[in-house]
Design a protein around this motif. Structure first.
Motif, mmCIF file in Angstrom:
data_model
loop_
_atom_site.group_PDB
_atom_site.id
_atom_site.type_symbol
_atom_site.label_atom_id
_atom_site.label_comp_id
_atom_site.label_asym_id
_atom_site.label_seq_id
_atom_site.Cartn_x
_atom_site.Cartn_y
_atom_site.Cartn_z
ATOM 1 N N SER A 104 25.702 -5.102 8.155
ATOM 2 C CA SER A 104 26.972 -5.833 8.179
ATOM 3 C C SER A 104 26.895 -7.007 9.158
ATOM 4 O O SER A 104 27.855 -7.303 9.868
ATOM 5 N N PRO A 123 19.460 -12.803 4.289
ATOM 6 C CA PRO A 123 20.481 -11.765 4.442
ATOM 7 C C PRO A 123 19.859 -10.468 4.969
ATOM 8 O O PRO A 123 18.698 -10.172 4.669
ATOM 9 N N GLU A 148 27.757 -13.448 8.184
ATOM 10 C CA GLU A 148 27.008 -14.456 7.413
ATOM 11 C C GLU A 148 26.477 -15.599 8.272
ATOM 12 O O GLU A 148 25.387 -16.113 8.040
ATOM 13 N N LYS A 149 27.262 -15.986 9.263
ATOM 14 C CA LYS A 149 26.847 -17.088 10.133
ATOM 15 C C LYS A 149 25.527 -16.747 10.837
ATOM 16 O O LYS A 149 24.627 -17.588 10.960
ATOM 17 N N GLU A 199 23.366 -14.387 9.742
ATOM 18 C CA GLU A 199 22.340 -14.280 8.694
ATOM 19 C C GLU A 199 21.759 -15.656 8.378
ATOM 20 O O GLU A 199 20.548 -15.789 8.151
ATOM 21 N N ARG A 200 22.626 -16.674 8.368
ATOM 22 C CA ARG A 200 22.120 -18.034 8.106
ATOM 23 C C ARG A 200 21.168 -18.463 9.209
ATOM 24 O O ARG A 200 20.153 -19.110 8.945
#
Ligand SMILES: [Zn+2]
Length: 300
Positions: A71, A83, A74-75, A77-78
């Motif tokens: 979890s 991912p 996203e920020k 993960e970038r």
């Protein structure tokens, strides 16, 4: 006894072959080691996932829980570059467990290497730059916590500066972080190691090895090191997509020999991790990573 090597089939998280991160280098490195006679049953050790309690010595509890629970925001993960699903999460736990196992084997046998690891851009509170957990920081802090080591030296020769390792360990007097890297490479905002040497683009074998030879005696004189972690990133190579330092395969061989010979000659255990390497010719890339193991096997 042959060089002790730590591996796991799930170091390969199975990315598409055109992904910017060349994930297939892990199985191809094992193939290269088998072809060189370095991967016999008496040489191979299987990594186990690092438990959360170990990971939380180096990383914030929130971030560890995010990775283990898949979890990660996203920020972040970038910033990591992919991912964090179940396979990436497992891979990060295995690489950290693998580097710790290699360190324990190095303490016992003098030298050992992990076929993954060197995820030096992972900082305390988040991953970055293809790095999820900082395996060298995790392994260092577990060894210190257990009393298996009191003084640890990190020699990071990946082409990129070891900002994550510095973020986690630079304030810790028990660990000395050294990074020699390309000045104009990622990360743009570097976090100071205990000692940083930034090299200009196109440095090449001779100037690189001269610089390294000059610094190694200073590093070994700083303390009675119980172990060194050696990040042997091959992205210093001329054909690397991300590096700019223009080393040849001979230069890589000379570099690895210089580091390992220096510390083994004075009896200091060496734990090698492979670090970065980026190329669309993945078999050639795997062969570059295999150089560390060829050299290390001469000291086992
Ligand atoms: Zn790198």
């Amino acid at each position: 006894m042959p060089l002790q090597i730590v591996h796991h089939p799930d170091y390969d998280a199975g990315f598409a072959t055109n992904h910017r991160f060349p994930m297939s280098k892990y199985p191809l490195l094992m193939e290269a080691l088998r072809a060189r006679g370095l991967a016999g049953a008496d040489a191979l050790n299987t990594a186990e996932p690092a438990p959360a309690s170990w990971l939380k010595l180096a990383h914030t509890a929130d971030y560890v829980d995010q990775v283990l629970g898949c979890s990660v925001p996203e920020k972040i993960e970038r910033e990591i570059g992919f991912p964090v699903g179940p396979r990436v999460s497992l891979r990060a736990q295995l690489a950290a467990g693998g580097t710790l196992l290699a360190a324990r084997l190095a303490l016992r046998h003098g030298i050992a290497c992990n076929t993954a690891g060197g995820s030096h851009h992972a900082r305390r509170a988040q991953g970055a730059g293809f790095c999820t957990f900082n395996d060298v920081a995790v392994a260092s802090l577990v060894l210190l916590e257990e009393g298996a080591a009191q003084n640890i030296l990190v020699v990071d020769l990946d082409v990129h500066q070891g900002d994550g390792t510095a973020d986690i360990l630079a304030g810790d007097q028990r660990v000395f972080t050294f990074s020699m890297h390309g000045d104009r490479n990622y990360p743009v905002r570097k976090i100071a190691s205990d000692l940083d040497i930034a090299l200009p683009d196109g440095t090449g074998d001779a100037a690189y090895l001269e610089r390294l030879a000059a610094i190694l005696p200073d590093l070994s004189a700083k303390a009675r090191w119980d172990i060194i972690f050696y990040n042997a990133g091959v992205d210093v190579h001329a054909q690397d997509r991300l590096g700019r330092l223009a080393l040849s395969n001979d230069g890589l061989h000379g570099r690895d020999t210089m580091v390992i010979d220096h510390f083994r000659a004075i009896g200091i255990p060496v734990c090698g991790v492979i670090g970065g390497g980026y190329s669309t010719d993945v078999p050639a890339l795997a062969a570059r990573h295999a150089i560390l193991f060829e050299v290390a096997s001469n000291y086992a």
